[in-house]
Write an enzyme that holds these catalytic residues in place. Structure first.
Site, mmCIF file in Angstrom:
data_model
loop_
_atom_site.group_PDB
_atom_site.id
_atom_site.type_symbol
_atom_site.label_atom_id
_atom_site.label_comp_id
_atom_site.label_asym_id
_atom_site.label_seq_id
_atom_site.Cartn_x
_atom_site.Cartn_y
_atom_site.Cartn_z
ATOM 1 N N ASN A 13 17.553 -65.964 -102.799
ATOM 2 C CA ASN A 13 18.557 -66.558 -103.681
ATOM 3 C C ASN A 13 19.928 -65.926 -103.449
ATOM 4 O OD1 ASN A 13 17.567 -68.709 -105.464
ATOM 5 N ND2 ASN A 13 16.028 -67.197 -106.076
ATOM 6 N N ARG A 90 13.895 -55.362 -112.274
ATOM 7 C CA ARG A 90 14.054 -54.413 -113.368
ATOM 8 C C ARG A 90 14.660 -55.114 -114.579
ATOM 9 N NH1 ARG A 90 12.732 -49.543 -111.783
ATOM 10 N NH2 ARG A 90 12.366 -49.511 -109.540
ATOM 11 N N LEU A 92 17.195 -55.080 -117.512
ATOM 12 C CA LEU A 92 18.463 -54.414 -117.821
ATOM 13 C C LEU A 92 18.588 -54.254 -119.337
ATOM 14 C CD1 LEU A 92 20.580 -56.421 -115.265
ATOM 15 C CD2 LEU A 92 20.028 -53.976 -115.124
ATOM 16 N N HIS A 108 14.583 -67.911 -112.865
ATOM 17 C CA HIS A 108 13.170 -67.688 -113.155
ATOM 18 C C HIS A 108 12.374 -68.900 -112.665
ATOM 19 C CE1 HIS A 108 9.696 -66.116 -115.346
ATOM 20 N NE2 HIS A 108 9.455 -67.361 -115.693
ATOM 21 N N THR A 140 19.698 -61.930 -121.532
ATOM 22 C CA THR A 140 19.839 -61.225 -122.799
ATOM 23 C C THR A 140 18.789 -60.112 -122.810
ATOM 24 O OG1 THR A 140 18.269 -62.728 -123.867
ATOM 25 C CG2 THR A 140 20.597 -63.322 -123.995
ATOM 26 N N GLU A 142 16.178 -59.901 -124.416
ATOM 27 C CA GLU A 142 14.810 -60.423 -124.424
ATOM 28 C C GLU A 142 14.509 -61.103 -123.086
ATOM 29 O OE1 GLU A 142 12.032 -63.544 -126.962
ATOM 30 O OE2 GLU A 142 14.106 -63.228 -127.566
#
Lengths: 200, 200
Positions: A13, A90, A92, A108, A140, A142
């Protein structure tokens, strides 16, 4: 608008965004490609495209705060106003996100809110869905739950295994992620509630 | 294969199934249309298509078991081997489902597993998804969670309100629900795990 791209692997990507940025009239350019691993194949691909690269290893920092501060420093040093996660493995923290408010995107490989998390093509096939796809969203705190910028849908075919489905989805990722960067650079995205409005 | 169709309202999916059943060579026919409300507009539409109709009101039965037993009796009296829920606004218990094992279908106006439950077009718009759709699935005791037979995807457009989106999805419902009935009647659906395999 200068874009910082964070990778952990082959960075396909990252390449699609970098190629779009290299095309005439595209309103963004790549500031730097940062990997959290020195062996990410994407680093070589970035270098061969003439892009600045950096490696920031979590193991070489005292804690996650120090690691993220280093990421943030390098991104700022390259004048990046937008951060694109491209297979960056990871999470963030909101501390990092506060440095780039509303300016961190991720992609995603599912039609969120279906199948957040990992190993999603397998989950989609096992769930028996007839359509999956990919989602570019604002990041975000979440995971995989931020406002959705763009999505693409693909059929799940009888006989698909996770790698076949992943390849079909990846084709669409390479189409919508650069498009999301373009919309962002053109200032056409407004977050309203948890939805994203695209102005004409 | 004779199909019993359960409705609570206008029954537009009932009509689409009944029309398909009336077309030459279709491998299923409508046994009976049952409504849980005597004022469901779909009852008149069914009668005008020459279909048998019945009304089974929960309020006229001692409890849910008696209500469901009555449904089951009427379906069996009409030799229905397949039950299609078409806007039927009641949850069926596993007791009822045991009378028609693996033979109860429902249609839901979202791309499950996203947005189960009610008011789903509003939820989809508020969530900001770019695609929604509909899902024909086997009914299990868990609401909107049974194995998926067919899905259709539609775009969510800027400016959509729930009724505009619902109309766009409904068009696809009227296409895939009869197709699912056909696959069922042709014996081409096998549940494997929680996925449904369609044999050629």
């Amino acid at each position: 608008m200068r874009v910082g791209i964070l990778i952990s692997g082959r960075g396909s990507n990252m390449v699609s965004i970098a190629e779009a940025c290299a095309s005439p009239g595209f309103p963004a350019s790549v500031g730097v490609v940062i990997s959290d691993s020195p062996v990410a194949a994407g680093l070589d691909r970035a270098a061969s495209m003439g892009l600045s690269t950096a490696v920031v290893e979590p193991g070489e920092h005292a804690d996650r705060t120090a690691f993220e501060r280093k990421l943030s420093e390098i991104l700022s040093a390259h004048d990046c106003e937008l951060v694109c996660l491209a297979g960056f493995m990871r999470i963030l923290t909101s501390e990092f996100l506060a440095d780039f408010p509303g300016r961190v995107l991720n992609i995603h490989p599912s039609l969120l809110p279906s199948f957040p998390g990992l190993d999603v093509q397998r989950k989609a096939i096992e769930h028996g869905v007839r359509f999956s796809g990919c989602t570019v969203h604002f990041v975000t705190a979440e995971m995989d739950a931020g406002p959705i910028v763009l999505q693409a849908a693909v059929p799940v075919e009888s006989g698909d295994d996770p790698s076949i489905l992943a390849a079909r989805i990846l084709e669409q990722e390479h189409r919508i992620y650069p498009e999301a960067v373009r919309l962002m650079a053109e200032g056409r995205l407004q977050i309203e509630g948890r939805a994203v409005q695209i102005s004409p």
